[in-house]
Design a protein around this motif. Structure first.
Motif, PDB file in Angstrom:
ATOM      1  N   MET A  36     -42.085 -37.498  23.322  1.00 26.20           N
ATOM      2  CA  MET A  36     -42.063 -36.577  22.187  1.00 26.20           C
ATOM      3  C   MET A  36     -43.322 -35.706  22.145  1.00 26.20           C
ATOM      4  N   ALA A  37     -44.476 -36.390  22.304  1.00 25.21           N
ATOM      5  CA  ALA A  37     -45.750 -35.654  22.240  1.00 25.21           C
ATOM      6  C   ALA A  37     -45.829 -34.624  23.353  1.00 25.21           C
ATOM      7  N   ARG A  38     -45.316 -34.981  24.525  1.00 24.08           N
ATOM      8  CA  ARG A  38     -45.352 -34.059  25.655  1.00 24.08           C
ATOM      9  C   ARG A  38     -44.434 -32.854  25.392  1.00 24.08           C
ATOM     10  N   LEU A  39     -43.278 -33.153  24.813  1.00 22.62           N
ATOM     11  CA  LEU A  39     -42.322 -32.090  24.500  1.00 22.62           C
ATOM     12  C   LEU A  39     -42.940 -31.094  23.517  1.00 22.62           C
ATOM     13  N   LEU A  40     -43.636 -31.617  22.506  1.00 25.09           N
ATOM     14  CA  LEU A  40     -44.271 -30.740  21.523  1.00 25.09           C
ATOM     15  C   LEU A  40     -45.375 -29.904  22.173  1.00 25.09           C
ATOM     16  N   ARG A  41     -46.097 -30.523  23.106  1.00 24.61           N
ATOM     17  CA  ARG A  41     -47.154 -29.782  23.814  1.00 24.61           C
ATOM     18  C   ARG A  41     -46.544 -28.649  24.652  1.00 24.61           C
ATOM     19  N   ASP A  42     -45.416 -28.964  25.326  1.00 18.37           N
ATOM     20  CA  ASP A  42     -44.725 -27.944  26.129  1.00 18.37           C
ATOM     21  C   ASP A  42     -44.248 -26.807  25.235  1.00 18.37           C
TER      22      ASP A  42
ATOM     23  N   GLU B 110     -33.575 -24.351  22.804  1.00 20.21           N
ATOM     24  CA  GLU B 110     -33.747 -25.130  24.034  1.00 20.21           C
ATOM     25  C   GLU B 110     -34.499 -26.441  23.749  1.00 20.21           C
ATOM     26  N   PHE B 111     -35.582 -26.318  22.979  1.00 17.30           N
ATOM     27  CA  PHE B 111     -36.389 -27.517  22.704  1.00 17.30           C
ATOM     28  C   PHE B 111     -35.702 -28.473  21.723  1.00 17.30           C
ATOM     29  N   SER B 112     -34.902 -27.927  20.790  1.00 16.76           N
ATOM     30  CA  SER B 112     -34.177 -28.818  19.864  1.00 16.76           C
ATOM     31  C   SER B 112     -33.212 -29.673  20.669  1.00 16.76           C
ATOM     32  N   GLU B 113     -32.586 -29.041  21.676  1.00 17.27           N
ATOM     33  CA  GLU B 113     -31.639 -29.756  22.537  1.00 17.27           C
ATOM     34  C   GLU B 113     -32.354 -30.881  23.289  1.00 17.27           C
ATOM     35  N   ARG B 114     -33.529 -30.539  23.832  1.00 16.69           N
ATOM     36  CA  ARG B 114     -34.303 -31.555  24.566  1.00 16.69           C
ATOM     37  C   ARG B 114     -34.793 -32.656  23.639  1.00 16.69           C
ATOM     38  N   TRP B 115     -35.152 -32.252  22.437  1.00 19.27           N
ATOM     39  CA  TRP B 115     -35.625 -33.199  21.402  1.00 19.27           C
ATOM     40  C   TRP B 115     -34.527 -34.213  21.089  1.00 19.27           C
TER      41      TRP B 115
END
Lengths: 613, 48
Positions: free
Chosen positions: B1-7, B40-45
């Protein structure tokens, strides 16, 4: 890299091609007024600015010939490599051919040009918050924009989600009803199964039922089943109609609520736009007035410098004898007018911001209103569809009911001959068969509605996750933005205090940027006590020294590879001894330091003196 | 999660940084691009 040649043509005071050699160390550019000191400094700034800044910064326009076809050129030669950029006027801005000399030119122009127009110097002279300065050359302002955008997105997604939440609630209700109706059907089927079978032969023999009776009975049973089916459909349609009517009512209430607060929302927005335009015009006027006062102040300060350095007796600007007291009064008057205008500008900017926020809120309400109206339209069209269906079903029922009546009358005549017990059994069976059929039809309609709703609410899950993600992202970006600003403030605080210590400036215990209002303040020891002093309580010279120290700190932290640092005479003239130390310090951390200095009128030409450290 | 937010932070800030602002605000084109990044990020989330 030891020598750099800068060639300028058609810029400011240079209408023909001129080449200047800048050497490593301190370059003292000496010239009387209007010979080209400022033009050279501005040419250097123009060489690094990105295209969009060039287009936006109208205040460079005066350096260029009004002929739109006239070209201005800046060449910078380092060793054997020549970098070149050409400029010409266009509508409202400047166009350039060639890349900027330095990739991060916008930041370098703010940080490495200690000239009277410098944003930080002006903010610190008026004791204002330096947040906009910090934001400008850090990424913090991009975070502010991202956070605003994410908040808007969350609001929009939540509004859409509300519609889906209502539909999902209905879906749950329908699923519950579906379960109950299924149980009811199972009970009816069980009862039907438990009824004793009637043997046709016995019936015919015992009750003398004719073939005619049997046929009619079959027909009427079929009619009853069809009618039961239609009635089941009608019940479901009525339930859907009632639900839609309730939704339409609540949608109307929501719309009315907004329309009551803002009867003509577009007119309100238009009115705010008018006010905003007028305030922005007023603001432009105030900024222009402030610019005029600033020019006057510059001239007055220049007169003071000339008087101190060259012992001038006559003012170079108006030709009147120089009176030091009059000059001091004039500078005081201009400074206080400048500050007053600054306060008015700030006040107006605050009002503009408030109006912009109201406009934003109204736009949001308008969007909401539009989305409510869209939903209302959708509900109304669904209602019309259901009403059409209802009409069709009712017509069918009416037609079948007439037929049923006819058969019932005929059957009644025949029934007189049937045994009472058998008749009751037959009636019960028929009733049950009809009920089962009605129940099946009801379940089928319910199932169709459930499937339709499942399809309709499919985006809800995605939207729900989107809102959750937006909330997490907002939280994260807000924290990051705060962290970035805090880290920048900390780095600045450390660096500026270090510079002051290295230079041996002992008047402040500590220099600090407030992490809430972003104003600079200092700590001084008075009578054994350390007291916090606001910037406004310091002298002009102290404020300028601090501002230049902040610029040096910015350069060291963010632009260590930018080879130039420019200091204008009007900045350094306040305290020549102190600034000599500052310049020497800058020369240790920058390759090329350019300092402009006013020379007596007799000199005529521009001269560059080189001082190596 | 933290990595996704950083991306996500990196992508969104880069997009805003490289875009041209209109009167200090995000243009419609940039807003559309940012909405796509959020999708895109909501989907990955969701997947994580």
């Amino acid at each position: 890299m030891s020598e750099i040649q800068i060639t300028v043509e058609n810029i400011g005071a240079f209408d023909t091609q001129k080449t200047f050699t800048i050497k490593k160390g301190i370059n003292l550019i000496k010239a009387p007024n209007a010979v080209g000191k400022t033009s050279l400094v501005k040419a250097l700034e123009l060489a690094i600015l990105p295209d969009d800044e060039l287009y936006d910064k109208g205040h460079y326009m005066h350096l260029f010939a009004s002929d739109p076809l006239a070209r201005a050129i800046i060449d910078i030669k380092i060793k054997d490599k020549i970098w070149s950029r050409k400029f010409r006027r266009s509508n409202g801005g400047l166009l350039s051919v060639g890349n900027p000399f330095y990739a991060d030119g916008a930041k370098a122009s703010i940080v490495c040009f200690a000239i009277p127009e410098n944003k930080l110097i002006n903010l610190m002279l008026s004791g204002e918050s330096i947040k906009s300065y910090i934001e400008e050359f850090s990424d913090s302002r991009y975070y502010t924009l991202a956070i605003e955008f994410l908040r808007d997105e969350r609001e929009r997604s939540l509004q859409r989600l509300q519609y889906y939440r209502d539909r999902l609630f209905l879906l749950d209700e329908l699923k519950e009803r579906y379960k109950k109706e299924k149980e009811k059907l199972a009970e009816l089927e069980k009862e039907l199964k438990s009824l004793p079978l009637i043997d046709r032969k016995t019936l015919l023999q015992q009750k003398k039922i004719t073939t005619e009776y049997e046929e009619k009975y079959r027909k009427i049973s079929e009619l009853r089943r069809t009618l039961g089916n239609l009635k089941g459909q009608l019940e479901e349609i009525d339930a859907e109609i009632k639900d839609l009517e309730d939704r339409i009512k609540s949608q109307h209430t929501l719309i009315k609520e907004i329309e009551k607060q803002h009867p003509i929302i577009d007119a309100e927005i238009e009115d705010i736009d008018k006010q905003l335009n007028s305030m922005e015009r007023q603001l432009k006027g105030l900024i222009r007035d402030q610019g005029y006062i600033e020019d006057q102040l510059k001239i007055a300060r220049e007169v003071v410098v000339k008087r101190q350095q060259y012992k001038d007796k006559i003012c170079f600007a108006c030709g009147r004898p120089l009176d030091p007291q009059f000059l001091a009064r004039r500078i005081d008057h201009l400074t206080s007018r400048y500050t007053e205008l600054g306060v008015e500008i700030k006040d107006l900017q605050g009002k503009i911001e408030t109006l912009k926020a109201s406009r934003h809120a109204l736009e949001e309400k308008k969007q909401r209103l539009m989305s409510y109206k869209d939903i209302l339209r959708e509900y109304k069209s669904k209602l019309q569809e259901q009403e059409r269906k209802k009409e069709q079903v009712e017509q069918k029922i009416a037609k079948l009911a007439k037929e049923k009546e006819k058969f019932e009358a005929e059957i009644k005549k025949l029934e007189r001959h049937i045994d009472k017990q058998i008749k009751e059994l037959l009636d019960r069976r028929t009733t049950l068969e009809v009920d089962v059929e009605t129940q099946k039809s009801r379940i089928k309609t319910l199932q169709a509605r459930i499937e339709e709703l499942i399809e309709e609410t499919k985006p809800a899950e995605k939207l729900e996750k989107r809102v959750l993600f937006l909330e997490a992202a907002l939280d994260y970006l807000e924290k990051r933005s705060k962290e970035i600003l805090t880290a920048i403030i900390k780095r600045f605080d450390e660096r500026v205090n270090e510079i002051f210590n290295l230079l041996g400036f002992k008047e402040f215990q500590k220099i600090e940027i407030d992490d809430i209002d972003f104003r600079v303040h200092v700590y001084r020891t008075r009578g054994g006590q350390t007291i916090k002093w606001p910037l406004e309580a310091l002298s002009t010279s102290e404020r300028i020294t601090l501002a230049v120290a902040f610029l040096i700190a910015g350069k060291q932290e963010y632009l260590p590879d930018f080879p130039f640092f420019v200091l204008d005479e009007l900045v350094t003239s306040y305290d020549p001894t102190r600034f000599e130390r500052l310049i020497n310090y800058i020369a240790k951390v920058t390759d090329y330091v350019i300092v402009t200095a006013l020379a007596p009128e007799e000199q005529k030409e521009m001269v560059i003196e080189y001082v190596r450290i | 999660m933290a990595r996704l937010l950083r991306d996500f932070e990196e992508r969104i800030i880069k997009e805003i940084k490289e875009s041209r602002l209109v009167r200090g605000e995000l243009s419609i084109t940039v807003r559309e691009k940012l909405q796509k990044i959020i999708d895109e990020f909501s989907e990955r989330w969701k997947q994580e």
